[in-house]
Design a protein around this motif. Structure first.
Motif, mmCIF file in Angstrom:
data_model
loop_
_atom_site.group_PDB
_atom_site.id
_atom_site.type_symbol
_atom_site.label_atom_id
_atom_site.label_comp_id
_atom_site.label_asym_id
_atom_site.label_seq_id
_atom_site.Cartn_x
_atom_site.Cartn_y
_atom_site.Cartn_z
ATOM 1 N N GLU A 9 -8.152 9.651 13.504
ATOM 2 C CA GLU A 9 -8.457 10.303 14.776
ATOM 3 C C GLU A 9 -7.283 11.141 15.272
ATOM 4 O OE1 GLU A 9 -11.140 10.364 17.037
ATOM 5 O OE2 GLU A 9 -12.270 9.718 15.265
ATOM 6 N N VAL A 10 -6.069 10.775 14.886
ATOM 7 C CA VAL A 10 -4.873 11.457 15.423
ATOM 8 C C VAL A 10 -3.991 12.062 14.337
ATOM 9 C CG1 VAL A 10 -4.802 10.047 17.514
ATOM 10 C CG2 VAL A 10 -3.630 9.243 15.467
ATOM 11 N N LEU A 11 -4.252 11.725 13.075
ATOM 12 C CA LEU A 11 -3.410 12.215 11.979
ATOM 13 C C LEU A 11 -4.279 12.875 10.911
ATOM 14 C CD1 LEU A 11 -1.117 9.059 11.514
ATOM 15 C CD2 LEU A 11 -0.459 11.233 12.601
ATOM 16 N N PRO A 12 -3.706 13.823 10.152
ATOM 17 C CA PRO A 12 -4.463 14.399 9.035
ATOM 18 C C PRO A 12 -4.661 13.369 7.927
ATOM 19 C CG PRO A 12 -2.214 15.241 9.069
ATOM 20 C CD PRO A 12 -2.393 14.467 10.333
ATOM 21 N N TRP A 13 -5.714 13.569 7.132
ATOM 22 C CA TRP A 13 -6.030 12.614 6.081
ATOM 23 C C TRP A 13 -4.897 12.457 5.079
ATOM 24 C CZ3 TRP A 13 -9.561 9.060 6.354
ATOM 25 C CH2 TRP A 13 -10.691 9.258 7.148
ATOM 26 N N THR A 14 -4.128 13.504 4.840
ATOM 27 C CA THR A 14 -3.001 13.404 3.912
ATOM 28 C C THR A 14 -2.021 12.326 4.362
ATOM 29 O OG1 THR A 14 -3.164 15.753 3.354
ATOM 30 C CG2 THR A 14 -1.071 14.662 2.869
ATOM 31 N N VAL A 15 -1.734 12.309 5.663
ATOM 32 C CA VAL A 15 -0.806 11.318 6.208
ATOM 33 C C VAL A 15 -1.443 9.928 6.192
ATOM 34 C CG1 VAL A 15 0.536 10.648 8.240
ATOM 35 C CG2 VAL A 15 0.291 13.065 7.643
ATOM 36 N N VAL A 16 -2.741 9.859 6.483
ATOM 37 C CA VAL A 16 -3.440 8.563 6.480
ATOM 38 C C VAL A 16 -3.341 7.907 5.109
ATOM 39 C CG1 VAL A 16 -5.684 7.426 6.705
ATOM 40 C CG2 VAL A 16 -5.015 9.204 8.342
ATOM 41 N N TYR A 17 -3.632 8.676 4.060
ATOM 42 C CA TYR A 17 -3.568 8.094 2.711
ATOM 43 C C TYR A 17 -2.138 7.753 2.310
ATOM 44 C CZ TYR A 17 -8.504 8.735 1.678
ATOM 45 O OH TYR A 17 -9.875 8.617 1.681
ATOM 46 N N ALA A 18 -1.176 8.519 2.792
ATOM 47 C CA ALA A 18 0.225 8.185 2.518
ATOM 48 C C ALA A 18 0.607 6.867 3.177
ATOM 49 C CB ALA A 18 1.130 9.317 3.000
ATOM 50 N N ILE A 19 0.111 6.637 4.386
ATOM 51 C CA ILE A 19 0.376 5.362 5.077
ATOM 52 C C ILE A 19 -0.272 4.208 4.320
ATOM 53 C CG2 ILE A 19 -0.113 4.040 7.176
ATOM 54 C CD1 ILE A 19 0.166 6.675 8.734
ATOM 55 N N MET A 20 -1.513 4.422 3.849
ATOM 56 C CA MET A 20 -2.184 3.367 3.076
ATOM 57 C C MET A 20 -1.401 3.049 1.795
ATOM 58 S SD MET A 20 -4.799 2.481 4.852
ATOM 59 C CE MET A 20 -3.963 2.937 6.382
ATOM 60 N N ALA A 21 -0.879 4.097 1.145
ATOM 61 C CA ALA A 21 -0.073 3.886 -0.069
ATOM 62 C C ALA A 21 1.190 3.095 0.265
ATOM 63 C CB ALA A 21 0.281 5.232 -0.692
ATOM 64 N N THR A 22 1.792 3.392 1.409
ATOM 65 C CA THR A 22 3.003 2.673 1.817
ATOM 66 C C THR A 22 2.720 1.193 2.052
ATOM 67 O OG1 THR A 22 3.835 4.693 2.867
ATOM 68 C CG2 THR A 22 4.878 2.613 3.508
ATOM 69 N N LEU A 23 1.541 0.891 2.583
ATOM 70 C CA LEU A 23 1.187 -0.507 2.845
ATOM 71 C C LEU A 23 1.048 -1.325 1.562
ATOM 72 C CD1 LEU A 23 -1.387 -0.163 5.781
ATOM 73 C CD2 LEU A 23 0.957 -1.011 5.896
ATOM 74 N N VAL A 24 0.798 -0.663 0.432
ATOM 75 C CA VAL A 24 0.734 -1.377 -0.847
ATOM 76 C C VAL A 24 2.077 -2.046 -1.143
ATOM 77 C CG1 VAL A 24 0.319 -1.131 -3.340
ATOM 78 C CG2 VAL A 24 -1.050 0.174 -1.713
ATOM 79 N N LEU A 25 3.160 -1.515 -0.555
ATOM 80 C CA LEU A 25 4.491 -2.094 -0.767
ATOM 81 C C LEU A 25 4.572 -3.541 -0.295
ATOM 82 C CD1 LEU A 25 6.749 0.936 0.227
ATOM 83 C CD2 LEU A 25 6.275 0.065 -2.075
ATOM 84 N N VAL A 26 3.665 -3.938 0.605
ATOM 85 C CA VAL A 26 3.612 -5.356 1.003
ATOM 86 C C VAL A 26 3.380 -6.229 -0.226
ATOM 87 C CG1 VAL A 26 2.263 -7.074 2.289
ATOM 88 C CG2 VAL A 26 2.808 -4.862 3.341
ATOM 89 N N GLY A 27 2.440 -5.813 -1.080
ATOM 90 C CA GLY A 27 2.173 -6.551 -2.311
ATOM 91 C C GLY A 27 3.307 -6.443 -3.305
ATOM 92 N N VAL A 28 3.931 -5.275 -3.383
ATOM 93 C CA VAL A 28 5.050 -5.087 -4.306
ATOM 94 C C VAL A 28 6.198 -6.034 -3.952
ATOM 95 C CG1 VAL A 28 6.809 -3.464 -5.119
ATOM 96 C CG2 VAL A 28 4.450 -2.690 -4.783
ATOM 97 N N ILE A 29 6.548 -6.081 -2.676
ATOM 98 C CA ILE A 29 7.637 -6.964 -2.238
ATOM 99 C C ILE A 29 7.277 -8.427 -2.495
ATOM 100 C CG2 ILE A 29 8.922 -7.768 -0.219
ATOM 101 C CD1 ILE A 29 8.618 -4.896 0.904
ATOM 102 N N ALA A 30 6.015 -8.789 -2.221
ATOM 103 C CA ALA A 30 5.576 -10.170 -2.449
ATOM 104 C C ALA A 30 5.706 -10.548 -3.925
ATOM 105 C CB ALA A 30 4.139 -10.354 -1.973
ATOM 106 N N ILE A 31 5.319 -9.635 -4.817
ATOM 107 C CA ILE A 31 5.410 -9.917 -6.253
ATOM 108 C C ILE A 31 6.869 -10.018 -6.693
ATOM 109 C CG2 ILE A 31 5.183 -8.737 -8.492
ATOM 110 C CD1 ILE A 31 2.763 -10.351 -7.846
ATOM 111 N N LEU A 32 7.734 -9.171 -6.159
ATOM 112 C CA LEU A 32 9.147 -9.226 -6.530
ATOM 113 C C LEU A 32 9.802 -10.529 -6.065
ATOM 114 C CD1 LEU A 32 10.232 -5.544 -5.783
ATOM 115 C CD2 LEU A 32 9.937 -6.614 -8.026
ATOM 116 N N LEU A 33 9.329 -11.061 -4.937
ATOM 117 C CA LEU A 33 9.877 -12.321 -4.433
ATOM 118 C C LEU A 33 9.227 -13.541 -5.090
ATOM 119 C CD1 LEU A 33 10.070 -11.510 -0.596
ATOM 120 C CD2 LEU A 33 11.954 -11.561 -2.247
ATOM 121 N N ALA A 34 8.055 -13.351 -5.679
ATOM 122 C CA ALA A 34 7.307 -14.477 -6.243
ATOM 123 C C ALA A 34 7.893 -14.912 -7.586
ATOM 124 C CB ALA A 34 5.846 -14.082 -6.433
#
Length: 455
Positions: A180-205
């Motif tokens: 609603e407030v950001l272009p789709w390019t930025v939205v998908y970039a934010i979603m890609a950044t959130l995948v880092l939650v799983g990356v960090i979890a796997i690195l700590l696991a």
């Protein structure tokens, strides 16, 4: 047993949710649910805003096909080491990190495309996202099964589902709000950044210990002996066939050589039979007694989501306290009996309060049954073939649920709603009866395992 001692045992069962390996699964579940949410409402909304036709948008449902083909991906994830990564991170974590890297890249590039200029590029990158997500699901399922004890399996399943739903909502509803407030390019970039939650979890696991069973060793030795008799084959072809035999054939053979394997498969098909029939006809019933689509959506969103999550956690506690098979039985009985609450709804008619009660009771018991059932299927996996066997069992569960529930509409047309709900409870009885028989005849026994030799 004194009341204080009973309370202490239940408190110990609840405490399983504080254990680090179980807590970690919240973040892995989040990473698993995130791409599923991205490929749902945000993708459809993006295509709609771009003026894509409804026919073409409908065809985008096919990009999720990799989720239905996980059983074909699983043998490679089970057996194929990744250059450099496997030596550094281990078998499971290396595949998870590779899948997550592809996931991040595909989401970023997906956001840079324009559906109006190249719909094919959007479809290709959405399919790549689904494929990477399916691979991540396979390896995270295997990681969960291998890293938890039997006592922790149900709690782990509940925790993963909780994380998955948070991830799915963050990407689905959150993606639409951001758009609603950001272009789709930025939205998908934010979603890609959130995948880092799983990356960090796997690195700590910690990487689960690589274990093999004596049964799997014997099976693969038989395959090697068979191929040795075909000495005229080129060495590379013989090695490939031996690998394929171990990766693709042995998981099936190992399962089919167990005592009671046919009863187990039949139970997987029948355990949630009554729940499957009910699920197909819930909305037609609610609409038929006067509820609007908005009323149903609001109650399901408010009460259904919370009740399902709560039921999952309760199911984990029940299994941790009572044991896997008894917990599976208790959750199955409650799931079957809860269908009868729809009789109250049929009697009350258009009553929002009763609807909230009906949705809550049904979702709590469904959450309990699902958690116990996932723990049971996890216990069936031989540690030498975890990813493959778990993918096959869940595929059988999904297929049987779809096929067996296909006649629900016909049944509802033949009888009154109260009779229909009673029959959904009756439909659960064969699975429960089979479970009781199996508890006495084929109790679950984990495969005999030993650490694998270092490669």
């Amino acid at each position: 047993m004194p009341l204080s001692e009973r309370f202490g045992l239940w408190w110990q069962a609840i405490a399983v949710y504080r254990e680090p390996r179980v807590v970690l699964l919240i973040f892995l579940g989040f990473a698993s649910g995130l791409p599923f949410g991205v490929l749902a409402d945000p993708l459809i909304a993006w295509l709609s805003e771009a003026g894509i036709s409804k026919t073409e948008i409908g065809l985008f449902a096919l990009v999720s096909l990799p989720y239905s083909l996980k059983f074909l991906i699983a043998p490679f994830i089970d057996r194929l080491p990744l250059p450099l990564l496997s030596a550094r991170f281990g078998r499971r974590r290396s595949w998870a990190l590779l899948a997550q890297a592809v996931l991040i890249a595909s989401l970023v590039f997906l956001g840079t495309t324009d559906p109006r200029l190249s719909l094919v590029a959007v479809a290709a990158l959405a399919t790549a996202t689904a494929f990477a997500s399916a691979c991540q699901d396979v390896v995270l399922d295997a990681y969960r099964v291998e890293s938890l004890s039997e006592r922790q399996q149900a709690a782990g399943a509940a925790t993963v589902v909780f994380g998955w739903r948070i991830g799915q909502m963050a990407a689905g509803a959150g993606g639409l709000l951001l758009a609603e407030v950001l272009p789709w390019t930025v939205v998908y970039a934010i979603m890609a950044t959130l995948v880092l939650v799983g990356v960090i979890a796997i690195l700590l696991a910690p990487e689960p210990e690589v274990r093999i069973s004596t049964g799997s060793q014997a099976l693969e030795a038989e395959g090697s002996a068979f191929l040795a008799r075909w000495s005229h084959l080129p060495p590379r072809l013989a090695a490939t066939l031996a690998w394929l035999y171990g990766a693709c054939v042995c998981p099936f053979l190992e399962f089919l050589r167990r005592r009671g394997w046919l009863a187990v498969l039949l139970f997987i098909m029948l355990y949630k039979f009554g729940d499957a029939i009910l699920g197909v006809m819930k909305v037609p019933f609610f609409l038929g007694i006067g509820f609007s689509k908005a009323e149903i959506a609001e109650v399901v969103k408010l009460f259904g989501f919370v009740a399902t999550i709560a039921g999952g956690f309760i199911g984990g506690i029940v299994v941790a306290r009572m044991g896997l098979m008894r917990g599976l039985l208790v959750c199955g009985v409650l799931m079957a009996v809860s269908n009868l609450v729809f009789l109250l709804q049929a009697w009350a008619g258009h009553d929002i309060g009763v609807l909230a009660l009906t949705i809550s009771v049904e979702n709590i018991t469904t959450g309990m049954g699902t958690t116990a059932f996932v723990a049971y299927m996890s216990s069936l996996c031989n540690v030498a073939y975890t990813a493959t066997q778990y993918a096959l069992l869940t595929s059988l569960m999904a297929m049987s649920r779809t096929v067996l529930s296909s006649g629900a509409g016909w049944l509802a047309d033949q009888v009154s709603w109260p009779t229909f709900f009673i029959l959904t409870t009756v439909a659960a009885l064969p699975g429960l009866a089979l479970l009781l028989w199996m508890m006495h005849r084929y109790p679950v026994a984990p495969a005999e395992v030993q650490p694998a030799a270092a490669e």
